[in-house]
Design an enzyme around this catalytic site. Sequence first.
Site, PDB file in Angstrom:
ATOM      1  N   LYS A  94       0.808  -1.224   0.000  1.00 39.54           N
ATOM      2  CA  LYS A  94       0.000   0.000   0.000  1.00 39.54           C
ATOM      3  C   LYS A  94       0.842   1.276   0.000  1.00 39.54           C
ATOM      4  CE  LYS A  94      -4.000  -2.164   2.271  1.00 39.54           C
ATOM      5  NZ  LYS A  94      -4.917  -2.095   3.438  1.00 39.54           N
ATOM      6  N   TYR A 134     -12.471  -2.049  -4.385  1.00 35.31           N
ATOM      7  CA  TYR A 134     -12.989  -2.217  -3.025  1.00 35.31           C
ATOM      8  C   TYR A 134     -14.509  -2.065  -2.954  1.00 35.31           C
ATOM      9  CZ  TYR A 134      -8.288  -2.128  -0.957  1.00 35.31           C
ATOM     10  OH  TYR A 134      -7.000  -2.422  -0.586  1.00 35.31           O
ATOM     11  N   ASN A 197      -2.064   0.254   6.894  1.00 35.68           N
ATOM     12  CA  ASN A 197      -1.484  -0.984   7.426  1.00 35.68           C
ATOM     13  C   ASN A 197      -0.614  -1.738   6.429  1.00 35.68           C
ATOM     14  OD1 ASN A 197      -3.459  -2.043   5.777  1.00 35.68           O
ATOM     15  ND2 ASN A 197      -4.677  -2.957   7.424  1.00 35.68           N
ATOM     16  N   HIS A 200      -2.180  -5.524   1.590  1.00 29.93           N
ATOM     17  CA  HIS A 200      -3.494  -6.154   1.370  1.00 29.93           C
ATOM     18  C   HIS A 200      -3.249  -7.565   0.868  1.00 29.93           C
ATOM     19  CE1 HIS A 200      -7.526  -6.938  -0.356  1.00 29.93           C
ATOM     20  NE2 HIS A 200      -6.846  -7.461  -1.365  1.00 29.93           N
ATOM     21  N   GLU A 211      -9.423 -10.893  -7.739  1.00 30.18           N
ATOM     22  CA  GLU A 211      -8.498  -9.783  -7.536  1.00 30.18           C
ATOM     23  C   GLU A 211      -7.288  -9.878  -8.454  1.00 30.18           C
ATOM     24  OE1 GLU A 211      -9.650  -8.838  -2.879  1.00 30.18           O
ATOM     25  OE2 GLU A 211      -7.712  -9.763  -3.340  1.00 30.18           O
TER      26      GLU A 211
END
Length: 223
Positions: A94, A134, A197, A200, A211
């Site tokens: 990320k 998302y 965080n 993913h 995905e």
Amino acid sequence: MRLFAWLAPGAGPPDPRGYFSQQEAGRGALWGAFWGAGRGCRKGGFSRRDFKAGFQGGAGVVAGAGNYRCGQGLAAERIKARHMAIERTLSIIKPDATRRNLTGKINAKFEEAGLRIVAQKRIFLSLAQAQKFYEVHKDRPFFGELTEFMASEPVVVQVLEGEGAIAKNREVMGATNPANADDGTIRKEFALSVGENSVHGSDAPETAAEEIAYFFSGLELVG
């Protein structure tokens, strides 16, 4: 009976390897025949009739055929499990991690855990692309913040491959909240918060397939 099993591995209960060869099964049948005949023999030796009676008693048939059939099933299950265990999963490094130049350190953890990177690219998601990716969370209160964050700076999207890759990836990543993550996990070491965080990972085979297809064509999965 222990001696019999030791002398004729194909005739005893399944061994730790979990399978029997056809040769072992044949040996089991032969030894089973002698064992059964021995059980029915007279003191001082046994006749052809005793041998036949012992064999017909089922020792040889049960030992040989039973173990061969059992071995066939166990071997088939083992082969199936071996093929099914190799998985692919999507991983995203990320913006908070790419901004701090952590791509190499994060991927080192994946590779140390036995996962292979079979496809990878650094991209800059548009807000629309992030929202589409998302969209399963579109009704959640964090949707707007999440998608804006994912479109704020470049990300690294990649496909990881290995035995149990989906679960292994999530194990290496750690809990969503870094405060709850285990020591040594990516999120424990690198994440800044629940929102930022660092990584993913797909959570199931179905979502992994969807995905991966969102970011990669089949030609890009080089293995």
